[in-house]
Enzyme design. Structure first.
Site, PDB file in Angstrom:
ATOM      1  N   ASN A   1      -5.605   6.338  -1.184  1.00  0.00           N
ATOM      2  CA  ASN A   1      -5.097   6.744   0.131  1.00  0.00           C
ATOM      3  C   ASN A   1      -4.590   8.172   0.108  1.00  0.00           C
ATOM      4  O   ASN A   1      -4.692   8.904   1.098  1.00  0.00           O
ATOM      5  CB  ASN A   1      -3.978   5.814   0.587  1.00  0.00           C
ATOM      6  CG  ASN A   1      -4.534   4.493   1.086  1.00  0.00           C
ATOM      7  OD1 ASN A   1      -5.681   4.441   1.542  1.00  0.00           O
ATOM      8  ND2 ASN A   1      -3.761   3.437   0.987  1.00  0.00           N
TER       9      ASN A   1
ATOM     10  N   SER B   1       0.824  -1.205   0.000  1.00  0.00           N
ATOM     11  CA  SER B   1       0.000   0.000   0.000  1.00  0.00           C
ATOM     12  C   SER B   1       0.860   1.257   0.000  1.00  0.00           C
ATOM     13  O   SER B   1       0.328   2.345  -0.142  1.00  0.00           O
ATOM     14  CB  SER B   1      -0.962  -0.001   1.191  1.00  0.00           C
ATOM     15  OG  SER B   1      -0.293  -0.335   2.366  1.00  0.00           O
TER      16      SER B   1
ATOM     17  N   HIS C   1      -3.504  -3.541  -5.862  1.00  0.00           N
ATOM     18  CA  HIS C   1      -3.720  -3.057  -4.499  1.00  0.00           C
ATOM     19  C   HIS C   1      -5.195  -3.155  -4.114  1.00  0.00           C
ATOM     20  O   HIS C   1      -6.024  -2.361  -4.557  1.00  0.00           O
ATOM     21  CB  HIS C   1      -3.227  -1.599  -4.412  1.00  0.00           C
ATOM     22  CG  HIS C   1      -3.332  -1.011  -3.038  1.00  0.00           C
ATOM     23  ND1 HIS C   1      -3.725   0.276  -2.801  1.00  0.00           N
ATOM     24  CD2 HIS C   1      -3.102  -1.552  -1.818  1.00  0.00           C
ATOM     25  CE1 HIS C   1      -3.737   0.513  -1.501  1.00  0.00           C
ATOM     26  NE2 HIS C   1      -3.360  -0.576  -0.888  1.00  0.00           N
TER      27      HIS C   1
ATOM     28  N   GLU D   1      -6.675  -0.897  -7.055  1.00  0.00           N
ATOM     29  CA  GLU D   1      -5.758  -0.052  -7.827  1.00  0.00           C
ATOM     30  C   GLU D   1      -4.748  -0.934  -8.550  1.00  0.00           C
ATOM     31  O   GLU D   1      -4.157  -1.838  -7.941  1.00  0.00           O
ATOM     32  CB  GLU D   1      -5.013   0.920  -6.897  1.00  0.00           C
ATOM     33  CG  GLU D   1      -5.901   2.051  -6.407  1.00  0.00           C
ATOM     34  CD  GLU D   1      -5.217   2.949  -5.379  1.00  0.00           C
ATOM     35  OE1 GLU D   1      -5.510   4.146  -5.354  1.00  0.00           O
ATOM     36  OE2 GLU D   1      -4.404   2.440  -4.582  1.00  0.00           O
TER      37      GLU D   1
HETATM   38  P1  NAI Z   1      -0.440  -8.987   8.023  1.00  0.00           P
HETATM   39  O1  NAI Z   1       0.631  -8.655   8.983  1.00  0.00           O
HETATM   40  O2  NAI Z   1      -1.819  -9.198   8.510  1.00  0.00           O
HETATM   41  O3  NAI Z   1      -0.029 -10.288   7.210  1.00  0.00           O
HETATM   42  C1  NAI Z   1       1.239 -10.516   6.687  1.00  0.00           C
HETATM   43  C2  NAI Z   1       1.461 -12.011   6.615  1.00  0.00           C
HETATM   44  O4  NAI Z   1       2.619 -12.254   5.838  1.00  0.00           O
HETATM   45  C3  NAI Z   1       1.708 -12.651   7.987  1.00  0.00           C
HETATM   46  O5  NAI Z   1       0.810 -13.734   8.146  1.00  0.00           O
HETATM   47  C4  NAI Z   1       3.142 -13.123   7.906  1.00  0.00           C
HETATM   48  O6  NAI Z   1       3.358 -14.343   8.592  1.00  0.00           O
HETATM   49  C5  NAI Z   1       3.314 -13.336   6.424  1.00  0.00           C
HETATM   50  N1  NAI Z   1       4.701 -13.277   5.968  1.00  0.00           N
HETATM   51  C6  NAI Z   1       5.669 -12.392   6.301  1.00  0.00           C
HETATM   52  N2  NAI Z   1       6.797 -12.672   5.641  1.00  0.00           N
HETATM   53  C7  NAI Z   1       6.566 -13.773   4.887  1.00  0.00           C
HETATM   54  C8  NAI Z   1       7.330 -14.538   3.962  1.00  0.00           C
HETATM   55  N3  NAI Z   1       8.583 -14.213   3.689  1.00  0.00           N
HETATM   56  N4  NAI Z   1       6.748 -15.590   3.370  1.00  0.00           N
HETATM   57  C9  NAI Z   1       5.468 -15.917   3.613  1.00  0.00           C
HETATM   58  N5  NAI Z   1       4.687 -15.214   4.461  1.00  0.00           N
HETATM   59  C10 NAI Z   1       5.236 -14.163   5.086  1.00  0.00           C
HETATM   60  O7  NAI Z   1      -0.381  -7.827   6.913  1.00  0.00           O
HETATM   61  P2  NAI Z   1      -1.529  -7.236   6.008  1.00  0.00           P
HETATM   62  O8  NAI Z   1      -2.204  -6.143   6.731  1.00  0.00           O
HETATM   63  O9  NAI Z   1      -2.336  -8.340   5.447  1.00  0.00           O
HETATM   64  O10 NAI Z   1      -0.688  -6.536   4.857  1.00  0.00           O
HETATM   65  C11 NAI Z   1      -0.046  -7.273   3.857  1.00  0.00           C
HETATM   66  C12 NAI Z   1       0.278  -6.362   2.695  1.00  0.00           C
HETATM   67  O11 NAI Z   1      -0.929  -5.748   2.210  1.00  0.00           O
HETATM   68  C13 NAI Z   1       1.188  -5.199   3.048  1.00  0.00           C
HETATM   69  O12 NAI Z   1       2.047  -4.957   1.969  1.00  0.00           O
HETATM   70  C14 NAI Z   1       0.247  -4.033   3.272  1.00  0.00           C
HETATM   71  O13 NAI Z   1       0.845  -2.797   3.002  1.00  0.00           O
HETATM   72  C15 NAI Z   1      -0.812  -4.334   2.244  1.00  0.00           C
HETATM   73  N6  NAI Z   1      -2.142  -3.785   2.493  1.00  0.00           N
HETATM   74  C16 NAI Z   1      -2.699  -3.775   3.757  1.00  0.00           C
HETATM   75  C17 NAI Z   1      -3.967  -3.257   3.969  1.00  0.00           C
HETATM   76  C18 NAI Z   1      -4.612  -3.289   5.314  1.00  0.00           C
HETATM   77  O14 NAI Z   1      -5.637  -2.614   5.505  1.00  0.00           O
HETATM   78  N7  NAI Z   1      -4.102  -4.062   6.252  1.00  0.00           N
HETATM   79  C19 NAI Z   1      -4.743  -2.666   2.856  1.00  0.00           C
HETATM   80  C20 NAI Z   1      -4.101  -2.793   1.577  1.00  0.00           C
HETATM   81  C21 NAI Z   1      -2.834  -3.310   1.423  1.00  0.00           C
END
Ligand code: NAI
Length: 693
Positions: free
Chosen positions: A487, A416, A437, A449
């Site tokens: 955003n 994001s 996105h 996006e």
């Molecule tokens: P989260 O922290 O809930 O989930 C991330 C997951 O990735 C965790 O389960 C972790 O164990 C796993 N992970 C980390 N490194 C890893 C690897 N090397 N191999 C496999 N799994 C791995 O994070 P979230 O909130 O789901 O965000 C994920 C992405 O989405 C980020 O780039 C964030 O910027 C983006 N995003 C988040 C939004 C939100 O509202 N939370 C909205 C839109 C995009």
């Protein structure tokens, strides 16, 4: 018209006339003025031929008729110009209703708006029993109501309550519901549709009418009571000055009781007025913009069967579930199976809720597979990375992924805030990385996006657009710039709400001001829903990029672990996923003594007049900056994206349409005033002077 008719007419050996709609060169039938005029001629021929009955059907596989021609609405300049056109349409359907022989509409697929009104003018309606049958009057979603007799004939056929539901909600009835409500007389197998429709006109059973109880509800003594009650329920969700159409539907019914010539005339007058309101013009525009977004990705030949998602957290888990829900095979990877399990449990609950049929829910579950080893990468048509927001972690992952990818596979990131240019730097082929996105919650937010880095290949972008459509989401193409589009536009709105709060304006007053403007929820409630931590991290990225201030209150609340809905407390207290209002809604406004409170009240009083502009105009200013910088191609795309991702008051047509309606000079003058009063953050962007009006 004569060269390419929209209606064909055949009279068979039993003297049954088969009138088939097939508008040339389109996949869907729409009732344009020309199609209606041609229908009038065919009806004259049927009358002259003394047919024993008429079967009306569509030759299009997708459905019967999807409604009136929305493009024609835009050309109508005044209510006076609209009225005779609407009356002419009513007259054609009246001549159908007045034919001396029985008529039947043989319906399949979508039967919407004018299409349903046409069917209502027939003696009978027979529907094909396939999942796709949907009968509806969605006009209210375009700021109008039915205009070809629908407000009258629906009430006469199915009664007051289901008619009001059909017209006020704009949501179609599926086959079984339509049958139960009496909107269709019979539900038959698709391959028996023609035969059963014909049998009905020859057999001539009595014509259906509204049930007795509903006739009682339609009496002059009861109508005002029901209309008042319904209007008061409506007012909970919409305001009459923002959305006049549902209130007009109630007014028409209350006044005329869906009876007699006067009710048709009143319907025509009312829709003619509504059609020319700013609300309807804007809603029609948004509808057409939605079509434009749906059409993106048309040039790509890619096929998608298998999606591999890495990161089973909030976003990755829900993206995987959505893709499986949409029929794709999905492998979901994280560091351990335990980390994936919560996503699988969430997906199961989601499938159970959305797919009522247990077999369909089980099939969706079977399509979603746990894949800790990442074996799915090699088979996937699309790989979506949704791991933690960390450059090194993402780059290290891509280095492992790249050699395993199919040459044609899309490699996408859900980042994001990190630039695609940064993320692709370590790839052997940096041109294959694209941003897809999604927004949280994935199942609810239509917009996605599609972020093109400066090195991303155009064909990859095209494939990503097509993939987004395969997921039944709306793609918004944009460039890789801080906060992308959505955003970036939301951020100054949220920040301003926080600055207002810091200055002593109460939470409730801030949120009410935005809702009053037409936003679906206030900025502080929205921040609670999104999560204060998420808002802070986006806010920091934008603050870094544009030298802006991050509101201290936000930093403080995140430190205190007041993250909003997910932690139970943010700007509101949250119980069972709902904010507590009426009582103690705000928890975290600045602490005040009674005297300080009174002073803040006085400040709030003086600032109250500015509040709406303080919240809304920075979004307009930011939108102009996005256009100037070329982050997004044009103003229409920007308006559409803002509406579909943030709920920006659809009846205002989006931020730039609102600026045009208000007058660009007025907006920039007001921004300058606000800059003098509240600070440089309001200074009009240089892009205003080049904005196409
Ligand atoms: P989260 O922290 O809930 O989930 C991330 C997951 O990735 C965790 O389960 C972790 O164990 C796993 N992970 C980390 N490194 C890893 C690897 N090397 N191999 C496999 N799994 C791995 O994070 P979230 O909130 O789901 O965000 C994920 C992405 O989405 C980020 O780039 C964030 O910027 C983006 N995003 C988040 C939004 C939100 O509202 N939370 C909205 C839109 C995009």
């Amino acid at each position: 018209m004569a060269d390419s008719p929209s209606w064909s007419l055949d009279i068979d050996a039993d003297r049954v006339a088969w009138l088939v709609c097939d508008t040339p060169g389109t996949s869907t039938n729409v009732l344009s003025a020309a199609v209606l005029r041609e229908l009038a001629m065919r009806l004259d021929e049927i009358r002259a031929a003394r047919a024993a009955g008429v079967v009306i059907r569509s030759a299009k596989p997708g459905g019967f008729i999807a409604g009136a021609d929305v493009n024609e609405f835009q050309k109508i300049r005044s209510a006076a110009e609209a009225y005779p056109l609407v009356r002419a349409g009513q007259a054609v359907l009246q001549s159908l209703a007045d034919l001396p022989c029985p008529t039947v509409a043989a319906l399949h697929g979508f039967v919407l708006g004018g299409g349903l009104e046409l069917a209502l003018a027939c003696t009978y309606r027979v529907g094909a029993d396939e999942g796709a049958l949907a009968l509806g009057l969605p006009e209210v979603l375009l700021g109008i109501h039915p205009g070809f007799g629908g407000t009258v004939r629906t009430v006469q056929l199915i009664g007051v309550r289901p008619s009001l539901e059909l017209m006020l909600k704009g949501k179609p009835f599926k086959g079984p519901r339509a049958l139960a409500a009496g909107l269709i007389d019979e539900l038959v197998p698709l391959d028996a549709l023609n035969e059963r429709a014909k049998a009905r006109v020859l057999r001539k059973p009595p014509k259906a009418t509204a049930p007795f109880v509903d006739k009682l509800l339609n009496t002059g003594a009861v109508r005002p009571f029901i209309a008042r009650q319904t209007a008061s329920t409506l007012r909970h969700s919409v305001r009459r000055d923002h959305y006049p159409a549902p209130f007009a539907i109630l007014d028409l019914w209350q006044r005329y009781g869906a009876a007699g010539a006067a009710s048709y005339d009143a319907e025509a007058r009312s829709i003619s007025e509504l059609m020319c309101t700013a609300t309807s013009r804007n809603l029609v525009r948004v509808f057409l913009l939605q079509d434009r977004l749906k059409g993106l990705g048309g040039g790509s030949a890619a096929e998608f069967r298998h999606v591999h998602v890495i990161g089973a957290g909030v976003m990755g888990g829900d993206i995987a579930a959505w893709a499986a829900f949409r029929g794709l095979t999905v492998t979901l990877q994280d560091r351990t199976a335990e980390l994936i399990q919560p996503a699988i449990d969430r997906a199961k609950a989601f499938f159970g809720k959305r797919l009522k049929d247990p077999a369909a829910a089980a099939a969706a579950c079977a399509r979603l597979r746990v894949d800790v080893a990442g074996d799915g990468v090699a088979q996937a048509d699309v790989v979506i990375e949704a791991i933690v927001e960390n450059v090194e972690a993402k780059q290290a992952l891509y280095a492992l992924l790249e050699p395993k990818l199919k040459p044609t596979a899309i490699l996408a990131t859900n980042t994001s805030s990190i630039k695609i240019e940064t993320l692709c730097a370590a790839l052997t082929d940096p041109s294959r990385l694209v941003g897809i996105h999604f927004f949280n919650p994935v199942a609810q937010l239509q917009l996605v996006e599609i972020v093109q880095g400066s090195r991303t290949r155009p064909e990859v972008v095209l494939d990503a657009l097509k993939f987004t459509r395969r997921l039944d989401k709306l793609p918004l193409p944009c460039k890789s710039a801080p906060g992308f589009v959505v955003n970036r536009i939301l951020s100054p709105y949220i920040n301003e709400a926080l600055f207002a709060l810091e200055s002593g304006i109460p939470v409730a007053a801030i949120d009410a001001s935005a809702v009053n403007f037409g936003m679906p929820m206030g900025p502080l409630e929205l921040t609670d829903v999104v999560g204060l931590d998420v808002s802070l991290s986006v806010g920091r990225v934008l603050a870094g990029a544009f030298e802006r201030k991050v509101p201290e209150l936000l930093v403080k609340m995140v430190e205190q672990k007041k993250l909003g809905r997910k932690s139970g407390e943010g700007f509101y207290l949250w119980r069972d996923g709902k904010p507590e209002r009426n009582g103690k809604p705000e928890r975290n406004g600045p602490e005040r003594s009674a005297a300080a409170g009174a002073a803040a009240g006085a400040v709030a009083g003086a600032a109250a007049g500015d509040l709406e502009d303080r919240l809304i105009l920075p979004m307009l200013n930011e939108a102009v900056a996005c256009l100037r910088e070329g982050v997004i191609e044009d103003a229409d795309l920007l308006d559409a994206g803002t509406i579909f991702a943030t709920g920006f008051a659809p009846f205002r047509g989006g931020p730039l349409q609102y600026a045009r309606t208000r007058g660009l000079a007025n907006v920039t003058a007001r921004l300058t005033e606000l800059a003098e009063a509240y600070g440089e953050r309001f200074r009009p962007d240089p892009g205003w002077s080049n904005l196409p009006v």
